[in-house]
Design a protein around this motif. Structure first.
Motif, PDB file in Angstrom:
ATOM      1  N   ASN A 169       1.079  -1.685   0.079  1.00  0.00           N
ATOM      2  CA  ASN A 169       0.017  -0.377   0.052  1.00  0.00           C
ATOM      3  C   ASN A 169       1.360   1.001  -0.381  1.00  0.00           C
ATOM      4  OD1 ASN A 169      -2.652  -1.488   0.141  1.00  0.00           O
ATOM      5  ND2 ASN A 169      -2.685  -1.392   1.994  1.00  0.00           N
ATOM      6  N   ILE A 170       2.056   2.015   0.330  1.00  0.00           N
ATOM      7  CA  ILE A 170       2.995   1.977   0.639  1.00  0.00           C
ATOM      8  C   ILE A 170       3.790   2.481  -0.298  1.00  0.00           C
ATOM      9  CG2 ILE A 170       4.852   3.635   1.999  1.00  0.00           C
ATOM     10  CD1 ILE A 170       4.082   2.050   4.490  1.00  0.00           C
ATOM     11  N   ILE A 171       3.612   1.405  -0.793  1.00  0.00           N
ATOM     12  CA  ILE A 171       4.638   1.589  -2.478  1.00  0.00           C
ATOM     13  C   ILE A 171       3.574   2.429  -3.499  1.00  0.00           C
ATOM     14  CG2 ILE A 171       5.740   0.497  -4.071  1.00  0.00           C
ATOM     15  CD1 ILE A 171       6.280  -1.688  -2.298  1.00  0.00           C
ATOM     16  N   ASP A 172       2.228   1.979  -3.302  1.00  0.00           N
ATOM     17  CA  ASP A 172       1.562   2.144  -4.037  1.00  0.00           C
ATOM     18  C   ASP A 172       0.935   3.156  -4.097  1.00  0.00           C
ATOM     19  OD1 ASP A 172       0.773   0.137  -5.864  1.00  0.00           O
ATOM     20  OD2 ASP A 172      -0.248  -1.420  -4.562  1.00  0.00           O
ATOM     21  N   ARG A 173       0.809   3.879  -2.705  1.00  0.00           N
ATOM     22  CA  ARG A 173       0.681   5.297  -2.265  1.00  0.00           C
ATOM     23  C   ARG A 173       1.604   6.236  -2.829  1.00  0.00           C
ATOM     24  NH1 ARG A 173      -0.066   5.414   3.360  1.00  0.00           N
ATOM     25  NH2 ARG A 173      -1.271   4.408   3.455  1.00  0.00           N
ATOM     26  N   TYR A 174       2.400   5.727  -3.082  1.00  0.00           N
ATOM     27  CA  TYR A 174       4.254   6.999  -3.480  1.00  0.00           C
ATOM     28  C   TYR A 174       3.744   6.880  -4.834  1.00  0.00           C
ATOM     29  CZ  TYR A 174       4.457   8.669   0.706  1.00  0.00           C
ATOM     30  OH  TYR A 174       4.141   8.984   2.222  1.00  0.00           O
ATOM     31  N   GLY A 175       3.070   5.732  -5.504  1.00  0.00           N
ATOM     32  CA  GLY A 175       3.903   5.364  -6.928  1.00  0.00           C
ATOM     33  C   GLY A 175       5.292   5.309  -7.654  1.00  0.00           C
ATOM     34  N   ILE A 176       5.705   4.106  -6.671  1.00  0.00           N
ATOM     35  CA  ILE A 176       6.958   3.890  -6.770  1.00  0.00           C
ATOM     36  C   ILE A 176       7.098   2.429  -7.133  1.00  0.00           C
ATOM     37  CG2 ILE A 176       8.582   5.739  -5.149  1.00  0.00           C
ATOM     38  CD1 ILE A 176       8.645   3.933  -2.814  1.00  0.00           C
ATOM     39  N   ARG A 177       5.555   1.583  -8.077  1.00  0.00           N
ATOM     40  CA  ARG A 177       5.764   0.315  -7.601  1.00  0.00           C
ATOM     41  C   ARG A 177       6.750  -0.394  -8.915  1.00  0.00           C
ATOM     42  NH1 ARG A 177       2.629  -4.461  -6.788  1.00  0.00           N
ATOM     43  NH2 ARG A 177       1.024  -2.942  -5.460  1.00  0.00           N
ATOM     44  N   ASP A 178       7.179   0.487  -9.793  1.00  0.00           N
ATOM     45  CA  ASP A 178       7.780   0.148 -11.412  1.00  0.00           C
ATOM     46  C   ASP A 178       8.964   0.489 -10.500  1.00  0.00           C
ATOM     47  OD1 ASP A 178       5.318   0.241 -12.538  1.00  0.00           O
ATOM     48  OD2 ASP A 178       5.845   2.476 -13.120  1.00  0.00           O
ATOM     49  N   LYS A 179      10.030   1.963  -9.480  1.00  0.00           N
ATOM     50  CA  LYS A 179      11.081   1.165  -9.321  1.00  0.00           C
ATOM     51  C   LYS A 179      11.038   0.567  -8.738  1.00  0.00           C
ATOM     52  CE  LYS A 179      10.560   6.672  -9.755  1.00  0.00           C
ATOM     53  NZ  LYS A 179      11.726   7.860  -9.069  1.00  0.00           N
ATOM     54  N   VAL A 180      10.827  -0.251  -7.662  1.00  0.00           N
ATOM     55  CA  VAL A 180      10.674  -0.828  -6.903  1.00  0.00           C
ATOM     56  C   VAL A 180      11.375  -2.515  -7.478  1.00  0.00           C
ATOM     57  CG1 VAL A 180       9.917  -2.173  -4.452  1.00  0.00           C
ATOM     58  CG2 VAL A 180       9.908   0.182  -4.298  1.00  0.00           C
ATOM     59  N   ALA A 181      10.040  -2.857  -7.895  1.00  0.00           N
ATOM     60  CA  ALA A 181      10.315  -3.765  -8.847  1.00  0.00           C
ATOM     61  C   ALA A 181      11.396  -4.019  -9.833  1.00  0.00           C
ATOM     62  CB  ALA A 181       9.237  -3.813  -9.843  1.00  0.00           C
ATOM     63  N   ALA A 182      11.603  -2.644 -10.487  1.00  0.00           N
ATOM     64  CA  ALA A 182      13.000  -2.898 -11.351  1.00  0.00           C
ATOM     65  C   ALA A 182      14.016  -3.393 -10.199  1.00  0.00           C
ATOM     66  CB  ALA A 182      13.372  -1.552 -11.661  1.00  0.00           C
ATOM     67  N   VAL A 183      13.836  -2.566  -8.870  1.00  0.00           N
ATOM     68  CA  VAL A 183      15.457  -3.255  -7.913  1.00  0.00           C
ATOM     69  C   VAL A 183      15.778  -4.257  -8.099  1.00  0.00           C
ATOM     70  CG1 VAL A 183      16.377  -2.480  -5.614  1.00  0.00           C
ATOM     71  CG2 VAL A 183      15.543  -0.581  -7.054  1.00  0.00           C
ATOM     72  N   PHE A 184      14.081  -4.954  -7.859  1.00  0.00           N
ATOM     73  CA  PHE A 184      14.130  -6.602  -7.812  1.00  0.00           C
ATOM     74  C   PHE A 184      14.397  -7.265  -8.796  1.00  0.00           C
ATOM     75  CE2 PHE A 184      12.413  -5.091  -3.327  1.00  0.00           C
ATOM     76  CZ  PHE A 184      13.636  -5.083  -2.807  1.00  0.00           C
ATOM     77  N   GLY A 185      14.617  -6.339  -9.773  1.00  0.00           N
ATOM     78  CA  GLY A 185      14.793  -7.301 -11.617  1.00  0.00           C
ATOM     79  C   GLY A 185      13.050  -8.169 -11.887  1.00  0.00           C
ATOM     80  N   GLN A 186      11.907  -7.279 -11.339  1.00  0.00           N
ATOM     81  CA  GLN A 186      10.758  -7.620 -12.136  1.00  0.00           C
ATOM     82  C   GLN A 186      10.284  -6.450 -13.098  1.00  0.00           C
ATOM     83  OE1 GLN A 186       8.450  -8.220  -9.137  1.00  0.00           O
ATOM     84  NE2 GLN A 186       9.103 -10.700  -8.143  1.00  0.00           N
ATOM     85  N   THR A 187      10.440  -6.518 -13.514  1.00  0.00           N
ATOM     86  CA  THR A 187       9.151  -5.879 -14.633  1.00  0.00           C
ATOM     87  C   THR A 187       7.923  -5.900 -14.329  1.00  0.00           C
ATOM     88  OG1 THR A 187       9.181  -7.226 -16.762  1.00  0.00           O
ATOM     89  CG2 THR A 187      11.398  -5.847 -16.557  1.00  0.00           C
ATOM     90  N   VAL A 188       7.128  -4.140 -14.793  1.00  0.00           N
ATOM     91  CA  VAL A 188       6.210  -3.952 -14.418  1.00  0.00           C
ATOM     92  C   VAL A 188       4.738  -4.222 -15.826  1.00  0.00           C
ATOM     93  CG1 VAL A 188       4.058  -2.307 -13.786  1.00  0.00           C
ATOM     94  CG2 VAL A 188       5.932  -3.352 -12.128  1.00  0.00           C
ATOM     95  N   GLN A 189       4.178  -4.284 -15.710  1.00  0.00           N
ATOM     96  CA  GLN A 189       3.746  -4.859 -17.785  1.00  0.00           C
ATOM     97  C   GLN A 189       2.807  -3.338 -17.654  1.00  0.00           C
ATOM     98  OE1 GLN A 189       0.924  -7.494 -18.067  1.00  0.00           O
ATOM     99  NE2 GLN A 189       2.216  -9.647 -17.967  1.00  0.00           N
ATOM    100  N   GLN A 190       2.892  -3.346 -19.333  1.00  0.00           N
ATOM    101  CA  GLN A 190       2.440  -1.764 -19.089  1.00  0.00           C
ATOM    102  C   GLN A 190       0.445  -1.260 -18.790  1.00  0.00           C
ATOM    103  OE1 GLN A 190       3.956   1.009 -20.417  1.00  0.00           O
ATOM    104  NE2 GLN A 190       2.073   2.360 -20.453  1.00  0.00           N
ATOM    105  N   GLY A 191       0.130  -1.913 -19.497  1.00  0.00           N
ATOM    106  CA  GLY A 191      -1.459  -2.451 -19.201  1.00  0.00           C
ATOM    107  C   GLY A 191      -1.643  -2.406 -17.564  1.00  0.00           C
ATOM    108  N   GLU A 192      -1.117  -2.928 -16.818  1.00  0.00           N
ATOM    109  CA  GLU A 192      -0.668  -2.853 -15.935  1.00  0.00           C
ATOM    110  C   GLU A 192      -1.001  -1.309 -15.012  1.00  0.00           C
ATOM    111  OE1 GLU A 192       0.540  -4.304 -11.389  1.00  0.00           O
ATOM    112  OE2 GLU A 192       1.319  -5.678 -12.682  1.00  0.00           O
ATOM    113  N   ASN A 193      -0.077  -0.234 -15.483  1.00  0.00           N
ATOM    114  CA  ASN A 193      -0.317   1.632 -15.530  1.00  0.00           C
ATOM    115  C   ASN A 193      -1.513   2.087 -15.911  1.00  0.00           C
ATOM    116  OD1 ASN A 193       2.859   1.195 -13.689  1.00  0.00           O
ATOM    117  ND2 ASN A 193       3.943   0.998 -15.947  1.00  0.00           N
ATOM    118  N   GLU A 194      -1.695   1.642 -17.031  1.00  0.00           N
ATOM    119  CA  GLU A 194      -2.911   2.050 -17.429  1.00  0.00           C
ATOM    120  C   GLU A 194      -4.056   1.892 -16.738  1.00  0.00           C
ATOM    121  OE1 GLU A 194      -3.887   0.482 -21.501  1.00  0.00           O
ATOM    122  OE2 GLU A 194      -1.760   1.919 -22.360  1.00  0.00           O
TER     123      GLU A 194
END
Length: 178
Positions: A2-27
């Motif tokens: 929830n904290i990660i979503d609140r600050y909108g940094i899910r993409d950055k955290v996922a990138a740090v852990f080596g995962q990629t977030v799909q574009q459709g999920e962002n939309e």
């Protein structure tokens, strides 16, 4: 999360852990955020009052327009036979011809005349519905005769009192006749 979503940094955290977030999920997340914002504005009482007032004004305008249309078309016997789409087109043409300062009644009358005259069937019905002018020549002649007769009259029925000049002229005429 929830904290990660609140600050909108899910993409950055996922990138740090080596995962990629799909574009459709962002939309999808953006659409959800937009919907949450819209729901928040709907619960605002000022917006609700404004929307209610807007709907009431729309309803009043529609009612007024329908009443005026009923009034204007009351003496137009062929109005019900004109398709609405064609009448709207003729009303727009009438506005163009007469200008923005023309009255609604003048525009409607011109549009009705154009619509009737554009359709041969309606034109024939309109011509058949016109009453023929009465040809009562006796009344016309009597009215002409009555209008040509010049009968002086007085309110009391007594003869008009002559002026002094008229009396002297009458005396002169009587004395110089012979």
């Amino acid at each position: 999360m929830n904290i990660i979503d609140r600050y909108g940094i899910r993409d950055k955290v996922a990138a740090v852990f080596g995962q990629t977030v799909q574009q459709g999920e962002n939309e999808l997340r953006q659409e959800i955020a937009g919907l949450k914002q819209m729901l928040a504005s709907v619960h605002n009482s000022a917006n609700i009052d404004h929307r209610i007032n807007q709907r009431l004004q729309e309803r009043d305008a529609t009612t007024a327009a329908n009443e005026e249309l009923s009034r204007l078309s009351a003496d137009k016997p062929l109005y019900s036979e004109i398709p609405e789409k064609r009448m709207v087109a003729f009303i727009n043409d009438a506005w163009d011809r007469l200008g923005a300062t023309a009255s609604k009644e003048a525009v409607f009358n011109l549009a009705y005349d154009m619509a009737v005259n554009a359709d041969p069937d309606l034109r024939a019905k309109a011509a058949a519905a016109k009453p023929a002018a009465p040809k009562d020549t006796g009344k016309v002649d009597a009215a002409k005769r009555a209008n040509s007769v010049n009968i002086p009259s007085t309110a009391s029925g007594k003869a008009r009192v002559l002026t002094e000049d008229e009396e002297l002229a009458a005396v002169y005429d009587r004395n110089h006749k012979g």
